[in-house]
Design a protein around this motif. Structure first.
Motif, PDB file in Angstrom:
ATOM      1  N   MET A  23       0.829  -1.074  -0.032  1.00 41.40           N
ATOM      2  CA  MET A  23       0.099   0.013  -0.153  1.00 41.40           C
ATOM      3  C   MET A  23       0.882   1.224  -0.006  1.00 41.40           C
ATOM      4  N   TYR A  25       2.008   4.968   0.672  1.00 44.15           N
ATOM      5  CA  TYR A  25       1.810   6.090   1.833  1.00 44.15           C
ATOM      6  C   TYR A  25       2.474   7.085   1.620  1.00 44.15           C
ATOM      7  N   ASP A 315      -0.868  -5.513   5.651  1.00 46.01           N
ATOM      8  CA  ASP A 315      -0.366  -4.560   4.557  1.00 46.01           C
ATOM      9  C   ASP A 315       1.096  -4.284   4.780  1.00 46.01           C
ATOM     10  N   TYR A 317       3.520  -1.220   3.795  1.00 48.33           N
ATOM     11  CA  TYR A 317       3.383   0.369   3.271  1.00 48.33           C
ATOM     12  C   TYR A 317       4.546   0.716   2.535  1.00 48.33           C
TER      13      TYR A 317
END
Length: 417
Positions: A23, A25, A315, A317
């Motif tokens: 993910m 960020y 997840d 990041y």
């Protein structure tokens, strides 16, 4: 040395590629002006910071007005909600009619019209806004509509600008003049999203970071390569936009918290090169966040009362990589930096988030500094649609800034010795 770095990078990518979900960020405390994001420059620097701190505050005027008087700061949003509902056709009310009791949850349910009677709905809204609802109730309707519908995510909806940040940075470190340097820092702060009426969240952050870097000449004294790595320990909590607004509207800070607290570790790797054309002119090309990953474990709010352990966030990041090109010009007391960056990472963000809008004004940056004497210098910088002016004197720094695309101002104060 090169083989070791290559093996290290390949190993990191191999490990991270095995993660189930990646993910993106955005790190609000990532500073691409920091020397460790341009590690080749370590070869020309020599300084020791025993201890330093920096206080940073920035906010749009809209949000400051909301903090001082929530009910009176949403006049534009109230007018927008009123006109949107009054002009709603059959298709509009077929979609939003069921939300009437939610938007006007402060009113007696017996006063609400049927969700399919457009005439009665318009009469109710017109009479209520003109004669029955006070400013606080109208503001409450706006917040409820923003939380439960997409009316304030539309392109024509008025924003409640914030982009606020309040932070304290503590740091210290040394650059030894032989290409090697290190830094230890901590960030404590709160960062808000740009539009608080949109779907989004704000970040409460406490972290400790350690940077280490090394630069060395290759082929000649003109060409330098550098590498740096940052290790991170973090505690974060996301505060949803609507929760933040409701906590101020109700004067109850507890309402802001609904998400898990996250505790994690991370690292970032940067590479850079510098070409020294002559004594006054140099160029740097940096590849930042070549590998930048974080892994978190969650602590729910109920664990503060009935602790049952941490839960692993599935997840992993990553912060999108970027390429930074700079020209550095130093001539006596004059210092100029011209920078082009935020091209690659914006492409990544555009692919990851369909609603992301590419900002071409975020690409060019320019900074200028003038040394009045050995102890005093003045500086200015233009970048990210923000113009700043500052002064440095005997380790004390002060800076004021203003956004060029919205009514927003900031101040930064620091001291190092």
């Amino acid at each position: 040395m090169k083989k070791v770095l290559a093996i290290f990078v390949l190993t990191i990518f191999g490990i991270c590629s095995s993660f189930a979900s990646l993910m993106p960020y955005a790190d609000p405390y990532y500073d691409n002006t920091d020397i460790f994001t341009s590690p080749a420059r370590l070869i020309e620097e020599h300084e020791v910071t025993h201890f330093g701190f920096e206080i940073d505050a920035f906010s749009a005027v809209d949000y400051l007005a909301f903090l001082t008087g929530p009910s009176g700061a949403l006049d534009d949003q109230i007018d927008y909600l009123y006109s949107t509902m009054m002009n709603g056709d059959e298709r509009f009310w077929a979609e939003y009619g069921s939300y009437l009791s939610t938007i006007f949850n402060f009113d007696n349910p017996e006063n609400l019209p049927a969700s399919d009677d457009i005439g009665a709905i318009r009469a109710y809204i017109e009479d209520s806004f003109a004669n029955r609802f006070d400013s606080a109730q109208k503001a409450s309707a706006v917040l409820s509509a923003a939380q439960n519908t997409d009316l304030f995510n539309r392109p024509d909806s008025p924003a409640l600008y914030s982009a606020a940040r309040l932070g304290l940075k503590l740091y210290g470190g040394a650059i030894y003049g032989n290409g090697f340097g290190w830094q230890l820092s901590s960030n404590i702060g709160f960062t808000e999203s740009e539009n608080l009426l949109s779907t989004g969240s704000n970040l409460l952050n406490v972290d400790v970071r350690g940077d280490i870097g090394y630069a060395f000449h290759v082929l000649s004294q003109r060409l330098t390569l550098g590498v740096s790595m940052e290790l991170q320990a973090l505690m974060q909590n996301s505060i949803l936009n609507n929760n933040l607004l409701l906590s101020r509207f109700e004067d109850n800070p507890v309402l802001a918290f609904s998400e898990n607290f996250k505790f994690g570790l991370g690292f970032a790797l940067n590479f850079g090169t510098m070409y020294r054309h002559n004594d006054t002119l140099a160029f740097t090309l940096d590849l930042t966040n070549v590998a930048s990953f974080r892994k978190f474990y969650d602590l729910s709010l109920t664990d503060f009362v009935d602790y049952d352990g941490f839960d692993e966030d599935p997840d992993t990041y990553y912060q999108p990589m970027d390429l930074i090109l700079r020209a550095l010009w130093d001539y006596g007391p004059y210092h100029v930096v011209v920078e082009f960056s935020n091209v690659i990472n914006q492409v990544i963000w555009s692919n990851e988030i369909p609603s992301y809008k590419y900002d071409f004004f975020a690409i060019p940056k320019v900074g200028f500094a003038y040394d009045i004497n050995d102890e005093l210098s003045i500086k200015t910088r233009l970048g990210f649609s923000t113009l700043s002016f500052g002064v440095d004197w005997n380790g004390i720094s002060a800076e004021i800034s203003s956004s060029l695309n919205k009514l927003a101002f900031g101040i930064k104060l620091g001291y190092r010795f």
